[in-house]
Design a protein around this motif. Structure first.
Motif, PDB file in Angstrom:
ATOM      1  N   GLN A   1      -5.137  13.724   1.954  1.00 42.74           N
ATOM      2  CA  GLN A   1      -5.358  12.318   2.259  1.00 42.74           C
ATOM      3  C   GLN A   1      -5.265  12.053   3.746  1.00 42.74           C
ATOM      4  O   GLN A   1      -5.859  11.088   4.250  1.00 42.74           O
ATOM      5  CB  GLN A   1      -4.360  11.462   1.495  1.00 42.74           C
TER       6      GLN A   1
ATOM      7  N   GLU B   1      -1.515   5.199   3.365  1.00 44.97           N
ATOM      8  CA  GLU B   1      -2.429   4.120   3.740  1.00 44.97           C
ATOM      9  C   GLU B   1      -1.849   3.281   4.876  1.00 44.97           C
ATOM     10  O   GLU B   1      -2.571   2.874   5.789  1.00 44.97           O
ATOM     11  CB  GLU B   1      -2.724   3.237   2.533  1.00 44.97           C
ATOM     12  N   PHE B   2      -0.536   3.028   4.819  1.00 41.87           N
ATOM     13  CA  PHE B   2       0.109   2.246   5.873  1.00 41.87           C
ATOM     14  C   PHE B   2      -0.022   2.962   7.216  1.00 41.87           C
ATOM     15  O   PHE B   2      -0.398   2.362   8.224  1.00 41.87           O
ATOM     16  CB  PHE B   2       1.585   2.028   5.534  1.00 41.87           C
TER      17      PHE B   2
ATOM     18  N   GLU C   1       0.832  -1.193   0.000  1.00 42.31           N
ATOM     19  CA  GLU C   1       0.000   0.000   0.000  1.00 42.31           C
ATOM     20  C   GLU C   1       0.873   1.251   0.000  1.00 42.31           C
ATOM     21  O   GLU C   1       2.089   1.183   0.124  1.00 42.31           O
ATOM     22  CB  GLU C   1      -0.879  -0.005   1.254  1.00 42.31           C
TER      23      GLU C   1
ATOM     24  N   SER D   1       7.414   7.099  12.519  1.00 41.07           N
ATOM     25  CA  SER D   1       7.008   6.011  11.603  1.00 41.07           C
ATOM     26  C   SER D   1       7.829   4.743  11.824  1.00 41.07           C
ATOM     27  O   SER D   1       8.209   4.075  10.865  1.00 41.07           O
ATOM     28  CB  SER D   1       7.148   6.477  10.151  1.00 41.07           C
TER      29      SER D   1
ATOM     30  N   GLN E   1      -2.146   5.356   8.087  1.00 41.62           N
ATOM     31  CA  GLN E   1      -3.551   5.420   8.498  1.00 41.62           C
ATOM     32  C   GLN E   1      -3.986   4.117   9.149  1.00 41.62           C
ATOM     33  O   GLN E   1      -4.667   4.124  10.180  1.00 41.62           O
ATOM     34  CB  GLN E   1      -4.434   5.700   7.281  1.00 41.62           C
ATOM     35  N   ARG E   2      -3.612   3.013   8.548  1.00 43.34           N
ATOM     36  CA  ARG E   2      -3.998   1.709   9.103  1.00 43.34           C
ATOM     37  C   ARG E   2      -3.362   1.499  10.468  1.00 43.34           C
ATOM     38  O   ARG E   2      -4.007   1.029  11.408  1.00 43.34           O
ATOM     39  CB  ARG E   2      -3.583   0.602   8.140  1.00 43.34           C
ATOM     40  N   HIS E   3      -2.110   1.873  10.605  1.00 45.38           N
ATOM     41  CA  HIS E   3      -1.432   1.701  11.883  1.00 45.38           C
ATOM     42  C   HIS E   3      -2.033   2.589  12.958  1.00 45.38           C
ATOM     43  O   HIS E   3      -2.074   2.223  14.140  1.00 45.38           O
ATOM     44  CB  HIS E   3       0.057   2.016  11.726  1.00 45.38           C
ATOM     45  N   ASP E   4      -2.510   3.774  12.574  1.00 41.56           N
ATOM     46  CA  ASP E   4      -3.019   4.737  13.547  1.00 41.56           C
ATOM     47  C   ASP E   4      -4.494   4.550  13.879  1.00 41.56           C
ATOM     48  O   ASP E   4      -5.057   5.343  14.659  1.00 41.56           O
ATOM     49  CB  ASP E   4      -2.807   6.171  13.033  1.00 41.56           C
ATOM     50  N   ALA E   5      -5.120   3.544  13.319  1.00 42.93           N
ATOM     51  CA  ALA E   5      -6.535   3.313  13.605  1.00 42.93           C
ATOM     52  C   ALA E   5      -6.736   3.138  15.104  1.00 42.93           C
ATOM     53  O   ALA E   5      -5.989   2.417  15.774  1.00 42.93           O
ATOM     54  CB  ALA E   5      -7.025   2.068  12.865  1.00 42.93           C
TER      55      ALA E   5
END
Length: 416
Positions: A411, A19-20, A15, A51, A22-26
């Motif tokens: 984004q 996107e990476f 990704e 990061s 965002q997914r990690h920060d969910a």
């Protein structure tokens, strides 16, 4: 070496960078994510600090790093994760100070990450590539020599030199009153000032009550409570990498009558970013907070005051005292310039080696003799490590520019 780095990047990141992240920060506090991404846009080093999961996804398969002995790692070694603090013996030390990502893994994972941060930080001073490489080599040589010596020392004001000694001398003059100033007020009874202090934020009433009541219940259940009754709680805003995880500043009465109240830091503990990539199994911990605390106790010369793991509503947290003496050498605004930066780097290398030696032989880590032999054989791995760090730094910079473009395109949320 370059091919292995490229293969790792290609295989591990499908990704986009945005996107990476965002997914990690969910699941993080939404209103703090804009601030987190704003801070990560400052430069490539700030992005690197925020990061760590992306870094390990990129480079976990690098053969040179993975072939090094197993050790207890800080997991997020970089030039801004060293600082001053008061130990539980009342003395002030300078040491590694962040263990959220601590794991059992290849020892060069720590060293490699620290070296990449040196190359990124050196760019802030406009140093040419040859000078950056020389700085990185000095740090790794100091690390290897300290590891080969096989003796873990500690750094306090009497043994520190240069900019570290200046820092420890300066913070020794700070008092609790200065820490409370601007953060708390005694008018109408001691309370925090979340609408005035930039490092605090007000909590919704329900969350405020829940945290305060749960923590007070925990305090009363202790045989020897670490502080007096709790007075107030607010959200705490600090750092880059963990910004957005549940974190609180807690105001509590002192144990001794007549003393100023204490400020405590209560931070949720999440799984370590490198853990899923470690070549060997990790120990079973009662909680992620227990992992962080155990690693910190092992890796630091002396742990800070009040450090302990606890659970609130089933979620693991790490509790520690906020201290007036806590500070760091801030390379985003480093007043000592490139000369001071260079002078500090061998100290960082030695501190990392001493941390690895302290935890040698614990729960699967290589023993002291194996680590000493690895340090003595630095000529076999040092050139390859520097080559890796140079290539990795270039990848990090590319990721940083990709991240910044995503923020500017909307984004990812960002704060002014």
């Amino acid at each position: 070496m370059t091919e292995s780095i490229t293969e790792s990047v290609t295989e591990s990141i499908i990704e986009s960078v945005a996107e990476f992240i965002q997914r990690h920060d969910a699941g993080r506090v939404p209103e703090l994510l804009a601030l987190r991404y704003h801070r990560m846009q400052v430069d490539a080093l700030a992005f690197f600090r925020g990061s760590a999961p992306l870094y390990y996804a990129r480079f976990r398969a690098e053969p040179l790093l993975g072939a090094s002995p197993a050790a207890w790692l800080c997991g997020d070694a970089h030039v801004e994760n060293f600082g001053s603090f008061r130990g539980d013996n009342r003395l002030v030390y300078f040491d590694l100070n962040d263990f959220d990502e601590a794991v059992l893994g290849p020892v060069l994972w720590d060293v490699g990450r620290l070296v990449v941060s040196v190359l990124l930080a050196a760019a802030r001073f406009g140093l040419p590539p040859a000078a950056r490489q020389a700085l990185a080599q000095e740090l790794v040589a100091a690390y290897a020599a300290a590891l080969a010596a096989g003796k873990a020392y500690q750094l306090e004001r009497a043994t520190a030199r240069g900019v570290v000694q200046h820092l420890l001398t300066a913070v020794a003059q700070r008092r609790q009153r200065a820490l409370l100033a601007g953060r708390a007020s005694r008018r109408g009874g001691w309370h925090l000032l979340p609408r005035e202090a930039p490092t605090l934020r007000p909590l919704p009433p329900a969350e405020h009550r829940a945290v305060l009541h749960a923590l007070e219940a925990w305090r009363q259940a202790q045989g020897h409570p670490p502080c007096g009754p709790l007075l107030d709680v607010a959200g705490r805003i600090a750092g880059v990498g963990s910004l957005g995880v549940p974190r609180y500043a807690v105001l509590a009465e002192a144990l001794r009558p007549g003393k100023l109240p204490r400020l405590l830091d209560l931070k949720a503990a999440a799984p370590a970013a490198p853990a899923i990539y470690c070549p060997g199994p990790q120990p079973a911990w009662p909680s992620e907070a227990a992992r962080v605390v155990a690693a910190q106790v092992r890796l630091q010369a002396v742990p800070p005051a009040l450090l302990q793991a606890l659970a609130l509503a089933g979620q693991p947290f790490v509790l520690r005292a906020l201290q007036p003496v806590a500070d760091k050498l801030d390379f985003s605004n480093f007043t000592h310039g490139a000369a001071g930066f260079r002078a500090a780097l061998p100290t960082f290398g030695r501190l990392l080696a001493w941390a690895h030696l302290r935890a040698a032989g614990r729960q699967g880590a290589a023993g002291p003799d194996e680590l000493m032999a690895f340090g003595e054989a630095a000529a076999d791995w040092l050139p390859g490590l520097l080559h890796f760090a140079t290539a990795a730094k270039a990848v990090v910079r590319e990721d940083f520019h990709s991240f910044r473009r995503a923020c500017r395109a909307g984004q990812l949320p960002t704060a002014p």
